[in-house]
Design a protein around this motif. Sequence first.
Motif, PDB file in Angstrom:
ATOM      1  N   TYR A  62       0.731  -1.071   0.129  1.00  0.00           N
ATOM      2  CA  TYR A  62       0.187  -0.033   0.094  1.00  0.00           C
ATOM      3  C   TYR A  62       0.951   1.368  -0.096  1.00  0.00           C
ATOM      4  CZ  TYR A  62      -3.445   3.453   1.612  1.00  0.00           C
ATOM      5  OH  TYR A  62      -4.242   4.565   1.699  1.00  0.00           O
ATOM      6  N   VAL A  63       1.725   1.293   0.751  1.00  0.00           N
ATOM      7  CA  VAL A  63       2.668   2.635   1.015  1.00  0.00           C
ATOM      8  C   VAL A  63       3.561   2.661  -0.245  1.00  0.00           C
ATOM      9  CG1 VAL A  63       4.830   3.418   2.116  1.00  0.00           C
ATOM     10  CG2 VAL A  63       3.101   2.411   3.481  1.00  0.00           C
ATOM     11  N   ASP A 129       7.274   9.949   7.663  1.00  0.00           N
ATOM     12  CA  ASP A 129       8.652  10.667   7.467  1.00  0.00           C
ATOM     13  C   ASP A 129       8.701  10.963   5.967  1.00  0.00           C
ATOM     14  OD1 ASP A 129       9.208  10.355  10.329  1.00  0.00           O
ATOM     15  OD2 ASP A 129      10.590   8.637   9.906  1.00  0.00           O
ATOM     16  N   THR A 130       8.432  10.043   5.182  1.00  0.00           N
ATOM     17  CA  THR A 130       8.405  10.371   3.739  1.00  0.00           C
ATOM     18  C   THR A 130       7.633  11.500   3.456  1.00  0.00           C
ATOM     19  OG1 THR A 130       8.879   8.122   3.216  1.00  0.00           O
ATOM     20  CG2 THR A 130       7.971   9.477   1.352  1.00  0.00           C
ATOM     21  N   ALA A 134       9.075  15.143   2.019  1.00  0.00           N
ATOM     22  CA  ALA A 134       8.380  15.565   0.712  1.00  0.00           C
ATOM     23  C   ALA A 134       7.780  17.204   0.902  1.00  0.00           C
ATOM     24  CB  ALA A 134       7.450  14.889   0.223  1.00  0.00           C
ATOM     25  N   LEU A 135       6.956  17.160   1.909  1.00  0.00           N
ATOM     26  CA  LEU A 135       6.642  18.579   2.337  1.00  0.00           C
ATOM     27  C   LEU A 135       7.377  19.763   2.686  1.00  0.00           C
ATOM     28  CD1 LEU A 135       3.096  17.244   4.342  1.00  0.00           C
ATOM     29  CD2 LEU A 135       3.273  18.598   2.229  1.00  0.00           C
ATOM     30  N   THR A 136       8.334  19.209   3.497  1.00  0.00           N
ATOM     31  CA  THR A 136       9.334  20.130   3.844  1.00  0.00           C
ATOM     32  C   THR A 136      10.257  20.701   2.710  1.00  0.00           C
ATOM     33  OG1 THR A 136       9.653  19.094   6.136  1.00  0.00           O
ATOM     34  CG2 THR A 136      11.647  20.482   5.398  1.00  0.00           C
ATOM     35  N   SER A 137      10.534  19.620   1.989  1.00  0.00           N
ATOM     36  CA  SER A 137      11.261  20.007   0.718  1.00  0.00           C
ATOM     37  C   SER A 137      10.377  20.887  -0.284  1.00  0.00           C
ATOM     38  CB  SER A 137      11.652  18.901  -0.306  1.00  0.00           C
ATOM     39  OG  SER A 137      12.763  18.151   0.544  1.00  0.00           O
TER      40      SER A 137
END
Length: 193
Positions: A62-63, A129-130, A134-137
């Motif tokens: 799923y992930v 964490d992924t 991705a949001l932080t970047s």
Amino acid sequence: MARTKQFDPDAALQKALELFWERGYEATSMADLVEHLGIARASIYATFGGKHELYLKAHERYVQSRDPGVVELLSQPGPALPAVRGLVNAYAEESIGDERRRGCLVVNSAVELAARDPRTARQVAASWDTLETALTSALIRARAQGELSGDRDPHALARFLLVLLQGIRVLGRTDPDPARLRDAAAQALSLLG
């Protein structure tokens, strides 16, 4: 001479994923898996190692089917904030439109198992964490490109959005009030400017 499998393990894993996603881990018995997958209990054990291992493999699948799409969306060249806004709105709309109220398997796993199952907790944490990374970047790029005010902390905003998105998934499963979810998404996005 070893016997050949009379079923496709990949198709069986996909069916197991669907069943766990629909019912959850605890509510899915081994008998349910045997019936739904159409294979013998011994074959499930021989191929996947048991219910818990099958669940972890289904969760991982799923992930792997979801996280790369989010990372790709948030890392496309050009303006970053439209992608962040699109992701937040997509979470709200998917939750509103989830007629089966399955929610997100990662969130479901976090709520049902993570507190008492370290392997599930690690899978959930890795997925979150992924998303946070991705949001932080994307928010760092948005700030560098002048889309986001220089006084905004991209990492703190990413964490806020991560928590909001997971909350949207929980409410979407239990109370998908469109106004509530859309208003929450709009308020969160207003912090981005």
